[in-house]
Design a protein around this motif. Structure first.
Motif, PDB file in Angstrom:
ATOM      1  N   PHE A 145     -11.226  -9.846   0.448  1.00  0.00           N
ATOM      2  CA  PHE A 145     -10.062 -10.693   0.729  1.00  0.00           C
ATOM      3  C   PHE A 145      -9.204  -9.957   1.751  1.00  0.00           C
ATOM      4  O   PHE A 145      -8.716  -8.855   1.475  1.00  0.00           O
ATOM      5  CB  PHE A 145      -9.304 -10.886  -0.591  1.00  0.00           C
ATOM      6  CG  PHE A 145      -8.033 -11.671  -0.517  1.00  0.00           C
ATOM      7  CD1 PHE A 145      -8.038 -13.036  -0.747  1.00  0.00           C
ATOM      8  CD2 PHE A 145      -6.823 -11.050  -0.246  1.00  0.00           C
ATOM      9  CE1 PHE A 145      -6.858 -13.767  -0.707  1.00  0.00           C
ATOM     10  CE2 PHE A 145      -5.643 -11.765  -0.200  1.00  0.00           C
ATOM     11  CZ  PHE A 145      -5.662 -13.135  -0.432  1.00  0.00           C
ATOM     12  N   ARG A 187      -5.959  -4.041   6.927  1.00  0.00           N
ATOM     13  CA  ARG A 187      -5.540  -2.697   6.455  1.00  0.00           C
ATOM     14  C   ARG A 187      -5.740  -2.681   4.949  1.00  0.00           C
ATOM     15  O   ARG A 187      -5.317  -3.605   4.261  1.00  0.00           O
ATOM     16  CB  ARG A 187      -4.075  -2.482   6.810  1.00  0.00           C
ATOM     17  CG  ARG A 187      -3.454  -1.209   6.255  1.00  0.00           C
ATOM     18  CD  ARG A 187      -2.080  -0.924   6.881  1.00  0.00           C
ATOM     19  NE  ARG A 187      -1.135  -2.001   6.738  1.00  0.00           N
ATOM     20  CZ  ARG A 187      -0.044  -1.984   5.949  1.00  0.00           C
ATOM     21  NH1 ARG A 187       0.239  -0.905   5.239  1.00  0.00           N
ATOM     22  NH2 ARG A 187       0.767  -3.019   5.885  1.00  0.00           N
ATOM     23  N   PHE A 188      -6.374  -1.634   4.462  1.00  0.00           N
ATOM     24  CA  PHE A 188      -6.562  -1.462   3.011  1.00  0.00           C
ATOM     25  C   PHE A 188      -7.343  -2.628   2.391  1.00  0.00           C
ATOM     26  O   PHE A 188      -6.907  -3.195   1.390  1.00  0.00           O
ATOM     27  CB  PHE A 188      -5.216  -1.363   2.279  1.00  0.00           C
ATOM     28  CG  PHE A 188      -4.284  -0.295   2.738  1.00  0.00           C
ATOM     29  CD1 PHE A 188      -4.748   0.880   3.286  1.00  0.00           C
ATOM     30  CD2 PHE A 188      -2.907  -0.460   2.606  1.00  0.00           C
ATOM     31  CE1 PHE A 188      -3.865   1.874   3.688  1.00  0.00           C
ATOM     32  CE2 PHE A 188      -2.025   0.531   3.001  1.00  0.00           C
ATOM     33  CZ  PHE A 188      -2.513   1.693   3.552  1.00  0.00           C
ATOM     34  N   LEU A 229      -5.965 -10.031   3.823  1.00  0.00           N
ATOM     35  CA  LEU A 229      -4.635 -10.534   4.205  1.00  0.00           C
ATOM     36  C   LEU A 229      -3.870  -9.434   4.945  1.00  0.00           C
ATOM     37  O   LEU A 229      -3.423  -9.622   6.076  1.00  0.00           O
ATOM     38  CB  LEU A 229      -3.864 -10.969   2.941  1.00  0.00           C
ATOM     39  CG  LEU A 229      -2.373 -11.251   3.126  1.00  0.00           C
ATOM     40  CD1 LEU A 229      -2.172 -12.471   4.015  1.00  0.00           C
ATOM     41  CD2 LEU A 229      -1.686 -11.484   1.784  1.00  0.00           C
ATOM     42  N   THR A 230      -3.766  -8.273   4.329  1.00  0.00           N
ATOM     43  CA  THR A 230      -2.925  -7.201   4.860  1.00  0.00           C
ATOM     44  C   THR A 230      -3.441  -6.703   6.215  1.00  0.00           C
ATOM     45  O   THR A 230      -4.644  -6.522   6.401  1.00  0.00           O
ATOM     46  CB  THR A 230      -2.867  -6.031   3.852  1.00  0.00           C
ATOM     47  OG1 THR A 230      -2.545  -6.563   2.567  1.00  0.00           O
ATOM     48  CG2 THR A 230      -1.825  -5.004   4.243  1.00  0.00           C
ATOM     49  N   THR A 236     -10.084  -4.118   0.189  1.00  0.00           N
ATOM     50  CA  THR A 236     -10.991  -3.686  -0.882  1.00  0.00           C
ATOM     51  C   THR A 236     -12.357  -4.363  -0.745  1.00  0.00           C
ATOM     52  O   THR A 236     -12.434  -5.530  -0.355  1.00  0.00           O
ATOM     53  CB  THR A 236     -10.380  -4.017  -2.257  1.00  0.00           C
ATOM     54  OG1 THR A 236      -9.074  -3.460  -2.298  1.00  0.00           O
ATOM     55  CG2 THR A 236     -11.200  -3.421  -3.394  1.00  0.00           C
ATOM     56  N   GLY A 241       2.267  -7.360   5.268  1.00  0.00           N
ATOM     57  CA  GLY A 241       2.305  -6.483   4.087  1.00  0.00           C
ATOM     58  C   GLY A 241       2.996  -7.322   3.050  1.00  0.00           C
ATOM     59  O   GLY A 241       2.522  -8.411   2.719  1.00  0.00           O
ATOM     60  N   VAL A 242       4.162  -6.864   2.589  1.00  0.00           N
ATOM     61  CA  VAL A 242       4.947  -7.685   1.662  1.00  0.00           C
ATOM     62  C   VAL A 242       5.249  -9.053   2.285  1.00  0.00           C
ATOM     63  O   VAL A 242       5.137 -10.091   1.645  1.00  0.00           O
ATOM     64  CB  VAL A 242       6.259  -6.948   1.287  1.00  0.00           C
ATOM     65  CG1 VAL A 242       7.244  -7.896   0.635  1.00  0.00           C
ATOM     66  CG2 VAL A 242       5.944  -5.783   0.354  1.00  0.00           C
TER      67      VAL A 242
HETATM   68  C1  LIG Z   1      -6.060   0.705  -2.344  1.00  0.00           C
HETATM   69  C2  LIG Z   1      -5.509  -0.544  -1.785  1.00  0.00           C
HETATM   70  C3  LIG Z   1      -6.272  -1.691  -1.815  1.00  0.00           C
HETATM   71  C4  LIG Z   1      -5.791  -2.863  -1.243  1.00  0.00           C
HETATM   72  N1  LIG Z   1      -6.598  -3.976  -1.199  1.00  0.00           N
HETATM   73  C5  LIG Z   1      -6.215  -5.044  -0.444  1.00  0.00           C
HETATM   74  C6  LIG Z   1      -7.119  -6.134  -0.219  1.00  0.00           C
HETATM   75  O1  LIG Z   1      -8.236  -6.164  -0.736  1.00  0.00           O
HETATM   76  N2  LIG Z   1      -6.716  -7.146   0.579  1.00  0.00           N
HETATM   77  C7  LIG Z   1      -5.482  -7.166   1.171  1.00  0.00           C
HETATM   78  O2  LIG Z   1      -5.182  -8.104   1.887  1.00  0.00           O
HETATM   79  N3  LIG Z   1      -4.589  -6.150   0.953  1.00  0.00           N
HETATM   80  C8  LIG Z   1      -4.944  -5.095   0.191  1.00  0.00           C
HETATM   81  N4  LIG Z   1      -4.072  -4.061  -0.015  1.00  0.00           N
HETATM   82  C9  LIG Z   1      -2.753  -4.096   0.610  1.00  0.00           C
HETATM   83  C10 LIG Z   1      -1.613  -4.253  -0.395  1.00  0.00           C
HETATM   84  O3  LIG Z   1      -1.650  -5.529  -0.956  1.00  0.00           O
HETATM   85  C11 LIG Z   1      -0.307  -3.969   0.374  1.00  0.00           C
HETATM   86  O4  LIG Z   1      -0.289  -2.583   0.625  1.00  0.00           O
HETATM   87  C12 LIG Z   1       0.919  -4.377  -0.417  1.00  0.00           C
HETATM   88  O5  LIG Z   1       0.999  -5.776  -0.529  1.00  0.00           O
HETATM   89  C13 LIG Z   1       2.213  -3.869   0.233  1.00  0.00           C
HETATM   90  O6  LIG Z   1       2.246  -4.078   1.597  1.00  0.00           O
HETATM   91  P1  LIG Z   1       2.648  -2.846   2.546  1.00  0.00           P
HETATM   92  O7  LIG Z   1       1.815  -1.675   2.151  1.00  0.00           O
HETATM   93  O8  LIG Z   1       2.578  -3.307   3.953  1.00  0.00           O
HETATM   94  O9  LIG Z   1       4.158  -2.524   2.156  1.00  0.00           O
HETATM   95  P2  LIG Z   1       5.465  -2.984   2.926  1.00  0.00           P
HETATM   96  O10 LIG Z   1       5.417  -4.416   3.275  1.00  0.00           O
HETATM   97  O11 LIG Z   1       5.713  -2.040   4.055  1.00  0.00           O
HETATM   98  O12 LIG Z   1       6.551  -2.722   1.827  1.00  0.00           O
HETATM   99  C14 LIG Z   1       6.923  -1.390   1.429  1.00  0.00           C
HETATM  100  C15 LIG Z   1       8.042  -1.438   0.441  1.00  0.00           C
HETATM  101  O13 LIG Z   1       9.223  -1.955   1.070  1.00  0.00           O
HETATM  102  C16 LIG Z   1       9.996  -2.690   0.170  1.00  0.00           C
HETATM  103  N5  LIG Z   1      10.087  -4.091   0.626  1.00  0.00           N
HETATM  104  C17 LIG Z   1       9.312  -4.718   1.534  1.00  0.00           C
HETATM  105  N6  LIG Z   1       9.707  -5.996   1.684  1.00  0.00           N
HETATM  106  C18 LIG Z   1      10.760  -6.192   0.877  1.00  0.00           C
HETATM  107  C19 LIG Z   1      11.609  -7.284   0.580  1.00  0.00           C
HETATM  108  N7  LIG Z   1      11.462  -8.483   1.158  1.00  0.00           N
HETATM  109  N8  LIG Z   1      12.602  -7.102  -0.298  1.00  0.00           N
HETATM  110  C20 LIG Z   1      12.773  -5.911  -0.901  1.00  0.00           C
HETATM  111  N9  LIG Z   1      12.012  -4.850  -0.663  1.00  0.00           N
HETATM  112  C21 LIG Z   1      11.018  -4.975   0.199  1.00  0.00           C
HETATM  113  C22 LIG Z   1       9.272  -2.616  -1.179  1.00  0.00           C
HETATM  114  O14 LIG Z   1       9.769  -1.542  -1.925  1.00  0.00           O
HETATM  115  C23 LIG Z   1       7.846  -2.370  -0.756  1.00  0.00           C
HETATM  116  O15 LIG Z   1       7.069  -1.777  -1.784  1.00  0.00           O
HETATM  117  C24 LIG Z   1      -4.504  -2.884  -0.650  1.00  0.00           C
HETATM  118  C25 LIG Z   1      -3.714  -1.737  -0.668  1.00  0.00           C
HETATM  119  C26 LIG Z   1      -4.207  -0.581  -1.207  1.00  0.00           C
HETATM  120  C27 LIG Z   1      -3.360   0.640  -1.153  1.00  0.00           C
END
Ligand SMILES: Cc1cc2nc3c(=O)[nH]c(=O)nc-3n(C[C@H](O)[C@H](O)[C@H](O)COP(=O)(O)OP(=O)(O)OC[C@H]3O[C@@H](n4cnc5c(N)ncnc54)[C@H](O)[C@@H]3O)c2cc1C
Length: 745
Positions: A160, A200-201, A162-163, A203, A170-171
């Motif tokens: 999947f 990115r990331f 998305l990221t 799985t 991300g978020v």
């Molecule tokens: C091992 C691993 C496996 C993964 N597998 C998948 C996968 O299979 N498919 C996929 O698509 N993704 C995957 N991901 C990605 C994962 O879903 C994202 O890392 C996660 O959703 C957070 O996005 P980000 O890392 O960009 O954090 P960011 O968007 O940079 O956010 C960082 C922090 O900022 C703060 N923040 C951000 N936005 C807000 C807001 N609006 N309000 C308040 N605080 C906020 C929060 O504290 C948040 O934790 C994986 C990640 C990892 C580490």
């Protein structure tokens, strides 16, 4: 009043709770197929998965042949096919939320990376499963069934995506860099699309042969965004990218892939229509993600719950043996109890256990709720389709159902004689009314269990690690607790970190349908408190009332500067209130599960001996958890209700009214400015007003008298909670365990 098993005598906890207990508490005692699947998943977890972890399999970022070997175990044990419907090669009909929750729980008992490896395949298929066209479902979901002897096809393994690399998704899931354009569109033919997406990331990327990718249109001939299926054999670049240097879940494969592929438009998940020469996907990427995540996040919440409960036995074993050897003699407290002679060690384990129970109760309740909701959601979709209602029109119709649902809930609050018999019955039978009621709960329970189970769960895993001393932070730690602590942080992060869940809760917890049910739950807890005071339901009811009052208050109140308190930009208000709610929901569900065990357990002869002791112990754990939840909710509510009022200028006299007369005695002479006038002030206020501090210049209770009363009541309701903790602690010193864990370390 009925006397419950827990209240007759106080028998002890004989053994750690086994499957018979869990099947009743988590409501699958009558589902033999699930019981078999639990055994199969456990065999994989405590066999090949545990051996791989113990053998250092987590020490590589790469997708190794040993890790890949787990896929075969998942296939052979039925774990892979459990996601599929019988016509797709599966063996369980109907909704699969509880099924997948149980699998996640079993695998995560040993290693959540293995669980993720299995579940990420389902996540990759979920967009197709939920929203795919019939052809897509047959090809991809059906293709994921394990290959049978004699078949020559290649099994589908999905990811999947998305990221995206920073600064994109991300978020914030809307900031898509992945693009889709029309590459070729012959007259009357199917358009060929060019898809460019970096992940990115992601799985499963080390081995997946299809990817469900989120992309946005970069072409005026395509509208909006969509999710699209990419195959490894599509023309162009299908670069799996480099493995992520994870500190967590190393038994799953995570990479940063790059795709630049040409695919037919029929790969758009859910299909599309063409209008005026423009391709209009039937579902945007946001719509699909919403449907998928609201289910899969529940299973993630259960991963952390499993970790906490899995920590109980290794910690007990470690504690009891800690002082054996040397001058220790069998039979002496030092030899038999070891670290369990120390109250703090026991109390901390009680807290870990209670948290694990509450989070498992909440997670499984959410999974069961989705099982109930799934068929109703299908009925709703069908009803809307028959009426040709989409978008705003569909929303309007559902709003009418929401009003009916509210009416039904209010009718149910009336005594039977006071309502027209047919009114409630007609509403009760309307599947759409049932849908909106359950939907309002699902919209709260899913983010609540993802948020609380993983976030607070990670904090509590640290407690478990600390109880193992130095061993806790080694690879040799029995139960792999150190790895589990770190893994819990990933569970709090992926599929939307805590902020995402809090954002969602800040909206869904204000839905009047949810709040009407919450109001009923307060009454339910009060009723339970009368019958089973030992559960601490009284405390919980008081805390729920305080929370509800606070929510209503902040929805209408402003801060000292006149700015609205409950607003989406005011995360300092909305987020802590969401957190507080989660504590309450988890504790409530734990109480309900213990009552279920008490009432249904007697029917199971296998439980005859130990039931009373288990229920008594769990009742004490409930009390510990309800008190802790109430404490958290009280703290959060008090900070929010009082914290946005401005303190008057901090001059020498203004704060003195905060001191009570006894404190003034002590402080007089020590702090300049504390003098007779301050004392007079305090004295007057203590004697005069309805509240001792009301007349003080720095405390403003005007309009908050109800809150102050509710809060004081809540504190009073904590009576007995520490006695319950003491009893639970004693039980930990007596409970029978195995000689060794049933999986290697
Ligand atoms: C091992 C691993 C496996 C993964 N597998 C998948 C996968 O299979 N498919 C996929 O698509 N993704 C995957 N991901 C990605 C994962 O879903 C994202 O890392 C996660 O959703 C957070 O996005 P980000 O890392 O960009 O954090 P960011 O968007 O940079 O956010 C960082 C922090 O900022 C703060 N923040 C951000 N936005 C807000 C807001 N609006 N309000 C308040 N605080 C906020 C929060 O504290 C948040 O934790 C994986 C990640 C990892 C580490």
């Amino acid at each position: 009043m009925e006397t419950t098993v827990a209240e007759k005598t106080v028998p002890g906890l004989n053994t750690l709770p086994g499957d018979d207990v869990r099947q009743i508490m988590w409501r699958f005692a009558d589902r033999y197929e699930l019981q078999m699947l639990v055994q199969a998943a456990r065999g994989v977890a405590r066999g090949p998965v545990a051996r791989l972890v113990a053998g250092g399999g987590r020490n590589a970022h790469e997708w190794t042949p040993q890790k890949a070997g787990l896929l075969q175990h998942f296939d052979e044990s039925g774990i892979t096919a459990a996601f599929l419907d019988p016509k797709q090669g599966g063996f369980i009909a109907g909704p699969k939320n509880l099924v997948l929750a149980l699998i996640a729980f079993e695998l995560s008992w040993v290693d959540a990376g293995a669980a993720t490896c299995s579940l990420a395949g389902n996540l990759g298929l979920a967009p197709i499963h939920e929203r795919g066209t019939p052809e897509q479902k047959v090809k991809y979901v059906g293709g994921a069934a394990p290959v049978k002897p004699g078949e020559s096809r290649k099994q589908i393994r999905a990811a999947f995506a998305l990221t995206e690399p920073i600064p994109f998704v991300g978020v914030e899931t809307g900031m898509l860099a992945g693009k889709v354009r029309v590459a070729e569109w012959k007259d009357g033919g199917e358009p060929l699309l060019q898809v460019d997406k970096r992940g990115r990331f992601i799985t499963n990327m080390g081995f997946a042969n299809i990817v469900s990718a989120a992309v946005e249109s970069d072409d005026e001939r395509i509208k909006g965004s969509c999710m699209i299926i990419l195959e490894e054999t599509d023309p162009g670049k299908f670069d799996r990218g480099t493995p992520t240097k994870k500190l967590v879940h190393q038994l799953s494969s995570t990479n940063d892939p790059v795709f630049s592929l040409k695919v037919p438009a029929s790969r758009i998940i859910g299909g599309y229509t063409v209008k005026d020469g423009i391709i209009i996907p039937n579902f945007s990427h946001g719509e699909i993600i919403e449907t998928v995540f609201r289910r899969t996040r529940v299973t993630v919440g259960l991963m952390t719950a499993a970790k906490l409960l899995s920590a109980v036995e290794p910690v007990i074993l470690y504690d009891r043996r800690r002082f054996r050897g040397g001058e220790g003699v069998p039979g002496t407290p030092r030899y038999e109890l070891g670290l369990q002679q120390k109250e703090d060690v026991l109390h901390r384990l009680v807290d870990i256990w209670a948290t694990g129970e509450a989070s498992a109760s909440l997670g499984f309740a959410a999974a069961r709720l989705f099982d109930e909701l799934d068929p109703l959601e299908k009925q709703k979709d069908q009803w809307l389709a028959e009426k040709k209602l989409t978008g705003r029109a569909a929303f309007k119709e559902l709003t009418k159902k929401q009003a009916d649902a509210l009416k039904l809930l209010n009718l149910n609050l009336l005594p039977v004689g006071a309502r027209e018999p047919n009114d409630a019955e007609a509403l009760q039978k309307d599947p759409l009314v049932q849908f909106v009621i359950l939907d309002s709960l699902a919209n709260v329970l899913c983010p609540a269990c993802k948020l609380w189970n993983t976030g607070h769960g990670a904090t509590m895993m640290r407690e478990a690690v600390s109880l193992m001393g130095g061993y806790g932070v080694t690879e040799d730690c029995p139960g792999f607790l150190g790895q589990k602590w770190m893994d819990a942080q990933l569970e709090a992060t992926y599929e939307g970190p805590e902020a995402v869940q809090r954002l969602q809760l800040s909206i869904t917890m204000t839905n009047e349908l949810f709040l009407a049910q919450f109001q009923q739950w307060i009454l339910e807890m009060r009723r339970i408190a009368a019958e089973r005071p030992g559960t601490g339901s009284c405390t919980l009811a008081s805390a729920m009332q305080l929370w509800l009052w606070t929510l209503h208050h902040v929805q209408n109140a402003t801060d000292a500067d006149g700015t609205k308190l409950y607003h989406k930009t005011r995360q300092g208000v909305t987020f802590p209130l969401a957190d507080a709610l989660c504590w309450l929901l988890a504790a409530r569900q734990f109480v309900l599960d213990v009552i279920e065990l008490d009432t249904k357990g007697a029917a199971n002869p296998a439980l005859a001996d130990g039931l009373a002791g288990t229920v008594a112990f769990f009742t004490d754990l409930c009390h510990v958890q309800t008190a802790r939840a109430a404490g958290e909710a009280g703290r959060v509510c008090a900070e929010i209700v009082h914290g946005y009022n401005r303190h008057p200028a901090w001059d020498e006299t203004s704060c003195h009214a905060c001191y009570c007369a006894e404190e003034l005695e002590t402080l007089e002479g020590l702090i300049p400015g504390i003098d007779g006038s301050a004392r007079a002030y305090a004295d007057v206020s203590e004697e005069g007003g309805s509240h001792p501090l009301k007349a003080g210049p720095c405390v403003r209770f005007d309009g908050l008298e109800t809150f102050v009363r509710l809060r004081a009541k809540l504190d009073g309701c904590l009576t007995g909670c520490r006695l319950a903790k003491d009893r639970a602690a004693v039980a930990l010193t007596k409970v029978m365990t195995r000689e060794a864990l049933d999986y290697p370390a």
